[in-house]
Design a protein around this motif. Sequence first.
Motif, PDB file in Angstrom:
ATOM      1  N   ALA A 160       0.804  -1.226   0.000  1.00 54.98           N
ATOM      2  CA  ALA A 160       0.000   0.000   0.000  1.00 54.98           C
ATOM      3  C   ALA A 160       0.835   1.274   0.000  1.00 54.98           C
ATOM      4  O   ALA A 160       0.420   2.286  -0.569  1.00 54.98           O
ATOM      5  N   GLY A 161       2.009   1.246   0.664  1.00 57.06           N
ATOM      6  CA  GLY A 161       2.706   2.509   0.905  1.00 57.06           C
ATOM      7  C   GLY A 161       4.092   2.664   0.324  1.00 57.06           C
ATOM      8  O   GLY A 161       4.720   3.714   0.515  1.00 57.06           O
ATOM      9  N   SER A 162       4.603   1.664  -0.390  1.00 56.96           N
ATOM     10  CA  SER A 162       5.981   1.741  -0.854  1.00 56.96           C
ATOM     11  C   SER A 162       6.239   2.920  -1.784  1.00 56.96           C
ATOM     12  O   SER A 162       7.250   3.622  -1.656  1.00 56.96           O
TER      13      SER A 162
ATOM     14  N   SER B 117       9.456  -0.613   8.480  1.00 54.92           N
ATOM     15  CA  SER B 117      10.505  -1.294   7.718  1.00 54.92           C
ATOM     16  C   SER B 117      10.553  -0.798   6.277  1.00 54.92           C
ATOM     17  O   SER B 117      11.631  -0.662   5.690  1.00 54.92           O
ATOM     18  N   VAL B 118       9.388  -0.516   5.698  1.00 52.98           N
ATOM     19  CA  VAL B 118       9.355   0.051   4.346  1.00 52.98           C
ATOM     20  C   VAL B 118      10.094   1.387   4.318  1.00 52.98           C
ATOM     21  O   VAL B 118      10.892   1.664   3.412  1.00 52.98           O
ATOM     22  N   GLY B 119       9.841   2.220   5.341  1.00 54.64           N
ATOM     23  CA  GLY B 119      10.520   3.509   5.399  1.00 54.64           C
ATOM     24  C   GLY B 119      12.026   3.359   5.485  1.00 54.64           C
ATOM     25  O   GLY B 119      12.780   4.065   4.789  1.00 54.64           O
ATOM     26  N   VAL B 120      12.481   2.426   6.311  1.00 56.29           N
ATOM     27  CA  VAL B 120      13.930   2.242   6.466  1.00 56.29           C
ATOM     28  C   VAL B 120      14.541   1.696   5.192  1.00 56.29           C
ATOM     29  O   VAL B 120      15.539   2.237   4.677  1.00 56.29           O
ATOM     30  N   PHE B 121      13.977   0.636   4.639  1.00 55.96           N
ATOM     31  CA  PHE B 121      14.600  -0.023   3.491  1.00 55.96           C
ATOM     32  C   PHE B 121      14.577   0.860   2.241  1.00 55.96           C
ATOM     33  O   PHE B 121      15.593   1.012   1.563  1.00 55.96           O
TER      34      PHE B 121
ATOM     35  N   LEU C  42      12.197   2.643  -6.588  1.00 55.01           N
ATOM     36  CA  LEU C  42      12.550   1.695  -5.531  1.00 55.01           C
ATOM     37  C   LEU C  42      11.311   1.265  -4.743  1.00 55.01           C
ATOM     38  O   LEU C  42      11.208   0.110  -4.307  1.00 55.01           O
ATOM     39  N   GLY C  43      10.363   2.187  -4.567  1.00 58.79           N
ATOM     40  CA  GLY C  43       9.098   1.826  -3.933  1.00 58.79           C
ATOM     41  C   GLY C  43       8.304   0.850  -4.784  1.00 58.79           C
ATOM     42  O   GLY C  43       7.722  -0.115  -4.260  1.00 58.79           O
ATOM     43  N   LEU C  44       8.286   1.067  -6.104  1.00 53.92           N
ATOM     44  CA  LEU C  44       7.606   0.137  -7.007  1.00 53.92           C
ATOM     45  C   LEU C  44       8.262  -1.238  -6.945  1.00 53.92           C
ATOM     46  O   LEU C  44       7.578  -2.265  -6.975  1.00 53.92           O
TER      47      LEU C  44
END
Length: 404
Positions: free
Chosen positions: A62-64, A114-118, A343-345
């Motif tokens: 949902a948020g990447s 974790s999404v925010g960090v990675f 990178l989010g995709l």
Amino acid sequence: MSTARPSRDEPRWRVSLAAQMLVIQISWVGVRIMLGYRAIELGADATFVALLASAFAAPALAGSVVVGRLADRFGGAIVTLLGSALMALGCIAPLAAQEQWLLLVSAGAAGLGSVGVFVGQQAFIAHRTRGLSSDGEFGNLATAASIGQLIAPPLITALAVMVASPTRPDTSLGLVLCGVAAALAIPTAVMLRKVDRESPSIQHAEAARSPLGVLRTPGLWRAIAVSSAMLVTMDLLYTFIPLWAAERDIDATVVGWLLALRALVSVASRLGLGRLVARFGRKAPLVLSMACGVVALGVLPVSDALGAIAVMVALGVCLGVPQPLTLAWVVEIVAVRDHGAALGLRMAGNRLAQTVIPLGMTLVAAPLGVAGVIWANAFVLALASGLAVASSPGGPGPKARERN
């Protein structure tokens, strides 16, 4: 070609980034284990535990892309800072949870953190290495991640059972340890933020594209597909090797050593990756390492414990080399303004594949048992290898140097 300005803090940010990834992986792996045990303490059944696993992954789907855009706008360091804080909160919040649904909220918070960090870390490297090869930097980051994944389960569980019992660890202590590990990432994020502020600003002449527009970048979907196939292979390995072992009456301790060997080979295969790509380009190491995985998965169902040693070495190379190379591939083919979004995709694509592909494999290959699923995984990996062969993943190899 533009070049990134060298920074006097360059060695420091590399160390800070690696240290941050190490402690975040300890927290990330540990909290998934401890929340599972916490759910059991609260009387959860298998269905709820599966739902809990989905709660960790859902934020990435949902948020990447949104997180990636924030990294493009404000810098990767600030996103890692916020992500680390959210992960720490997700680890500590279950201490007061007496209801199962609160565990789902905590898992979602840890997953989004974790999404925010990675994604923030990856965007930080992409921005720091713009105009240069990023394979080595992504290799260093992936090495730190592998080390964290290797030491996290025994570290967290050993300390948690020390004051309880082997079958029922002290989840409160375990969750506190996970929260402390996530909090330790915050000082490193502050240091990375300092480097971001001192870096030359990135001026975009054009407005950032929509996620769909970014996805249309030539070659991007291929890079995401290859990356997704690798992560699916890792997930299925952890899921099905116990069943493979049970069919052969192989002790669980042996399985643990085999998986540890795989992880150690993955770490070793990432050392010096930047120099390897500088000499041969990105395509050859990518395709050859994936071919190792196809062969290894092909022979695993007919291997005994001794033969599995060679299989794990080959899978270690397969699961170690491609991930940093696909990260560098994604960064190289998209515009600087779209690094974070791309990178989010990539992360969203990975999570989607980790959800959908194993289910499809199981439905199709289930009549053949464990061997069928492993061979189906080999087929998917072979398809991804074919995509890599038909693509131009780039890299500063001999041809690139000749052009320059």
